[in-house]
Design an enzyme around this catalytic site. Structure first.
Site, mmCIF file in Angstrom:
data_model
loop_
_atom_site.group_PDB
_atom_site.id
_atom_site.type_symbol
_atom_site.label_atom_id
_atom_site.label_comp_id
_atom_site.label_asym_id
_atom_site.label_seq_id
_atom_site.Cartn_x
_atom_site.Cartn_y
_atom_site.Cartn_z
ATOM 1 N N GLU A 165 0.802 -1.229 0.000
ATOM 2 C CA GLU A 165 0.000 0.000 0.000
ATOM 3 C C GLU A 165 0.828 1.269 0.000
ATOM 4 O O GLU A 165 0.465 2.266 -0.636
ATOM 5 C CB GLU A 165 -0.971 0.013 1.184
ATOM 6 C CG GLU A 165 -2.143 -0.946 1.070
ATOM 7 C CD GLU A 165 -1.774 -2.391 1.328
ATOM 8 O OE1 GLU A 165 -0.653 -2.649 1.824
ATOM 9 O OE2 GLU A 165 -2.591 -3.280 1.040
ATOM 10 N N HIS B 132 -11.272 -5.208 8.355
ATOM 11 C CA HIS B 132 -11.719 -4.911 6.996
ATOM 12 C C HIS B 132 -12.747 -3.773 6.985
ATOM 13 O O HIS B 132 -12.942 -3.143 5.958
ATOM 14 C CB HIS B 132 -12.340 -6.145 6.343
ATOM 15 C CG HIS B 132 -11.331 -7.121 5.830
ATOM 16 N ND1 HIS B 132 -10.596 -7.924 6.650
ATOM 17 C CD2 HIS B 132 -10.914 -7.399 4.577
ATOM 18 C CE1 HIS B 132 -9.773 -8.668 5.915
ATOM 19 N NE2 HIS B 132 -9.947 -8.368 4.664
HETATM 20 C C1 LIG Z 1 -2.485 -4.708 4.113
HETATM 21 C C2 LIG Z 1 -3.451 -5.518 3.348
HETATM 22 N N1 LIG Z 1 -3.612 -5.290 2.039
HETATM 23 C C3 LIG Z 1 -4.475 -6.029 1.312
HETATM 24 C C4 LIG Z 1 -5.191 -7.020 1.912
HETATM 25 C C5 LIG Z 1 -6.157 -7.856 1.108
HETATM 26 N N2 LIG Z 1 -5.610 -9.208 0.995
HETATM 27 C C6 LIG Z 1 -5.967 -10.169 1.869
HETATM 28 S S1 LIG Z 1 -5.110 -11.561 1.631
HETATM 29 C C7 LIG Z 1 -4.273 -10.928 0.319
HETATM 30 C C8 LIG Z 1 -3.279 -11.747 -0.396
HETATM 31 C C9 LIG Z 1 -2.243 -12.209 0.532
HETATM 32 O O1 LIG Z 1 -1.407 -13.091 -0.099
HETATM 33 P P1 LIG Z 1 -0.334 -13.902 0.717
HETATM 34 O O2 LIG Z 1 0.374 -13.011 1.681
HETATM 35 O O3 LIG Z 1 0.506 -14.587 -0.289
HETATM 36 O O4 LIG Z 1 -1.156 -14.936 1.567
HETATM 37 P P2 LIG Z 1 -2.112 -16.084 1.087
HETATM 38 O O5 LIG Z 1 -3.487 -15.498 1.042
HETATM 39 O O6 LIG Z 1 -1.648 -16.563 -0.240
HETATM 40 O O7 LIG Z 1 -1.991 -17.134 2.131
HETATM 41 C C10 LIG Z 1 -4.650 -9.610 0.122
HETATM 42 C C11 LIG Z 1 -4.091 -8.741 -0.928
HETATM 43 C C12 LIG Z 1 -5.024 -7.216 3.288
HETATM 44 N N3 LIG Z 1 -5.740 -8.144 3.952
HETATM 45 N N4 LIG Z 1 -4.133 -6.480 3.979
#
Ligand SMILES: Cc1ncc(C[n+]2csc(CCOP(=O)(O)OP(=O)(O)O)c2C)c(N)n1
Lengths: 318, 326
Positions: B62, B131
């Site tokens: 972000e 959220h």
């Molecule tokens: C700071 C933030 N930005 C965006 C999100 C939305 N979001 C939730 S999970 C995710 C992807 C995360 O990917 P990863 O860290 O690889 O974990 P995975 O879901 O694959 O286990 C995003 C972008 C969030 N929860 N927190």
């Protein structure tokens, strides 16, 4: 590694799998489970392997994909299920739901859904452990996507600088949302990121519970010896979508199938059978026991009362 | 007129503006390839039409997304970046609060930052407080940022077009639940000026000032109050900064009574600003104390009965209105 431990890892993985399969089922029933549902199906070996190598007093800080971590750390299954339902008997009285489950009883001190939000906190808990000369460590579970957040870099640099007893587990499940790892970073192995903090970074087969367990045992010993943090990249795969509402249109079917054929539970089960530590009958017995445990968690959640609306006002301050 | 949701209206504003001005690009997590391949999503279809050069899927970063907007806009591009959920704005906030908001001033007026940050907000999705957290008062408190919070699809489309064409940083906050509520939206190219409130329902008895999703709550309450012979006037702010003071004051001068309704928590909420404005500039016309209807000072809880308790509702608004009508 002793046989008892192998057995324990197997049971933990199976419990997580059946727990989450149940959730997948429940999510299909309109109005049953509120909100998002993010599962770790396929990634159970990381949770079981890492937590299997920890003591109850060791701290874990985890993320939105936390069911496996919490179950393997020993959280109460009924209370987890009730929280996911939003019931008063849930481990967080319905305040948190599936995304922010906190189980301080087993030192699972924080589940954050803020990607990358957990690792600075893990610096704090590891600092406290070092400060108080406790013979304990902190483990922080992160997804591959989280390594793109500034918080990841700031926290690991500080942890390295101060030699904190912190194991960072990157569960590289190939995706972050709809993006594949190679679409959002040029580093092929995220373990390489460790170089820039001057700490070791290891690649582990994230579908092999025993390999994960052994890597964690070694990492933990290193932390306890005062040699500072370490980063373990566990290569694995998420079988389900980002959430249960995600239809996985961006995930190639053959890729999912290939990873499913490398199921971490089946892998350990075959090893246990081969080594004759487990019989076909044992498997049936364990399976039955686990299904019963999950069913009674569901029943507990179903029969539990909703919180009264006014309870929303509680727990802000001490 | 077409009947579409706010998500679709925003999609139209984005695509029409991108066709009009090649300097506009969008960036954010999953703004191109998304886990939600659905036409109700605001960025649906944009990657296909405009390609990866103008529709930038970013890492989960972000601070970098926000900084990208600041740097690209000072170079003359028009970035429209997305922060997935309002709570994650905290990570982007250094670039927006300390840089986007201040750099025009710091340059002595020489540089401009024509950027838009689209942020999803609102309780009601059952995802809990990491959220769902309405933080509009935080951004409104930073001089140098315009703050827009539409309550209807038509307003969203016209206001987003204005935001994109504006030479200042604009924080454009979209309530997620409104993505599913359809409304009438003109087909032709139109804009709605930033900084102009809209009277969504005229009335003579009490002024209700509100914005975003709470407009729907106010309209429902109005229908019920009408049956009892009470006519509230609903002032939909649409824009918090710059604030349309005149429309608020005119309405209060007419009705002599004010209730402010917002979903964000009460203490330090933007409702306090409206109340202070009226107390300062129209005190003499008030026939009763000013009332605020807002969420209690708690994080948004997960469990459905708790979350419903959190969200301000018609009943609370009706009570507040009646409490100041003798
Ligand atoms: C700071 C933030 N930005 C965006 C999100 C939305 N979001 C939730 S999970 C995710 C992807 C995360 O990917 P990863 O860290 O690889 O974990 P995975 O879901 O694959 O286990 C995003 C972008 C969030 N929860 N927190």
């Amino acid at each position: 590694m002793n046989n008892q431990k192998k057995f324990e890892l197997y049971k933990n993985m199976l419990l997580t799998r059946r727990f989450e399969e149940k959730l997948t089922e429940l999510c299909k029933i309109e109005g049953k489970i509120p909100g998002m549902m993010i599962l770790c199906t396929g990634q159970e070996a990381v949770a079981a392997g890492v937590c299997g190598a920890l003591e109850i007093d060791d701290v874990i800080i985890t993320n939105h994909r936390s069911h496996g971590h919490l179950i393997a750390k020993g959280a109460n299954l009924k209370e987890l299920m009730a929280e996911i339902y939003g019931k008063r008997t849930g481990c967080n009285k319905g305040k948190s739901g599936t995304l922010h489950l906190a189980v301080p009883e087993v030192n699972a001190l924080c589940t954050t859904t803020v990607v990358g939000g957990g690792i600075p906190i893990a610096v704090g808990t590891a600092f406290a452990q070092q400060y108080k000369k406790q013979n304990q460590i902190t483990v922080c579970f992160l997804g591959n996507g989280s390594t793109d957040e500034g918080s990841f870099h700031e926290a690991l640099n500080m942890a390295a600088l101060w030699n904190l007893p912190l194991i960072t587990i990157i569960e590289n499940n190939v995706y972050a949302g709809a993006q594949r790892t190679e679409e959002i970073t040029r580093v092929k192995d995220l373990a390489d990121r460790a170089v820039s903090y001057g700490i070791p970074g290891e690649i582990v087969d994230g579908n092999d519970a025993i390999a994960v367990y052994e890597a964690t045992v070694n990492a933990r010993a290193r932390c306890l010896a005062g040699e500072g943090p370490i980063l373990l990249e566990c290569k694995t795969y998420r079988w389900r979508g980002h959430g249960e509402a995600d239809h996985q249109v961006y995930q190639p079917k053959d890729e999912i199938a290939a990873w499913m054929s490398r199921c971490p539970i089946k892998k350990l089960q075959e090893e246990l059978l081969q080594e004759q530590l487990l019989s076909e009958q044992d498997i049936l017995n364990i399976e039955a026991e686990i299904v019963k445990e999950v069913e009674s968690a569901v029943q507990f959640a179903e029969e539990s009362p909703w919180p009264a609306p006014q309870e929303a006002l509680e727990d802000v301050f001490v | 007129m077409q009947q579409i949701t706010m998500g679709q209206a925003i999609q139209q504003a984005l695509s029409e503006e991108m066709r009009r001005d090649p300097g506009i690009f969008i960036a954010g997590e999953g703004v191109g390839k998304s886990i939600h391949e659905s036409p109700v999503m605001p960025t649906y279809g944009l990657l296909k039409e405009f390609g990866p050069g103008r529709v930038k899927d970013t890492p989960v970063s972000e601070a970098a997304i926000a900084g990208l907007a600041v740097g690209a806009s000072v170079m003359g591009l028009r970035p429209v970046v997305e922060i997935m959920f309002n709570p994650f704005f905290t990570i982007a906030s250094d670039q927006i609060v300390n840089h986007a908001a201040k750099l025009r001033y710091l340059s002595g007026g020489k540089s401009t930052f024509p950027l838009v940050v689209r942020i999803k907000t609102g309780a009601g999705i059952g995802a809990g407080c990491q959220h769902s957290h309405n933080l509009e008062a935080w951004v409104a408190h930073c001089p140098g940022l315009k703050v827009v919070m539409p309550g209807t699809p038509a307003d969203a489309k016209g206001l987003l077009k204005s935001a994109i064409r504006d030479d200042n940083p604009v924080i454009f906050i979209e309530d997620m639940m409104l993505n599913f509520v359809p409304g009438q939206v003109p087909e032709e190219d139109y804009t709605i000026p930033i900084g102009v409130a809209d009277i969504k329902k005229p009335g003579k008895d009490v002024t209700v000032v509100t914005w975003s999703k709470m407009l729907g709550v106010a309209l429902k309450a109005a229908a019920q109050l009408s049956k009892e012979g009470i006519e509230i006037e609903i002032v939909d702010l649409r824009t918090l900064v710059p604030l349309d003071k005149e429309t608020i004051l005119q309405s209060v001068r007419k009705t002599g009574r004010l209730v402010v309704l917002h979903e964000a928590t009460r203490t330090g909420g933007f409702g306090g600003e409206i109340a202070a404005l009226v107390a300062e500039e129209a005190f003499g016309t008030l026939k009763a104390p000013i009332k605020r209807v807002a969420a209690p000072d708690i994080p948004v809880p997960f469990s459905p009965p708790l979350e419903q308790f959190y969200i301000p509702n018609e009943e609370q608004l009706i009570q507040a209105v009646k409490s100041i009508i003798g």
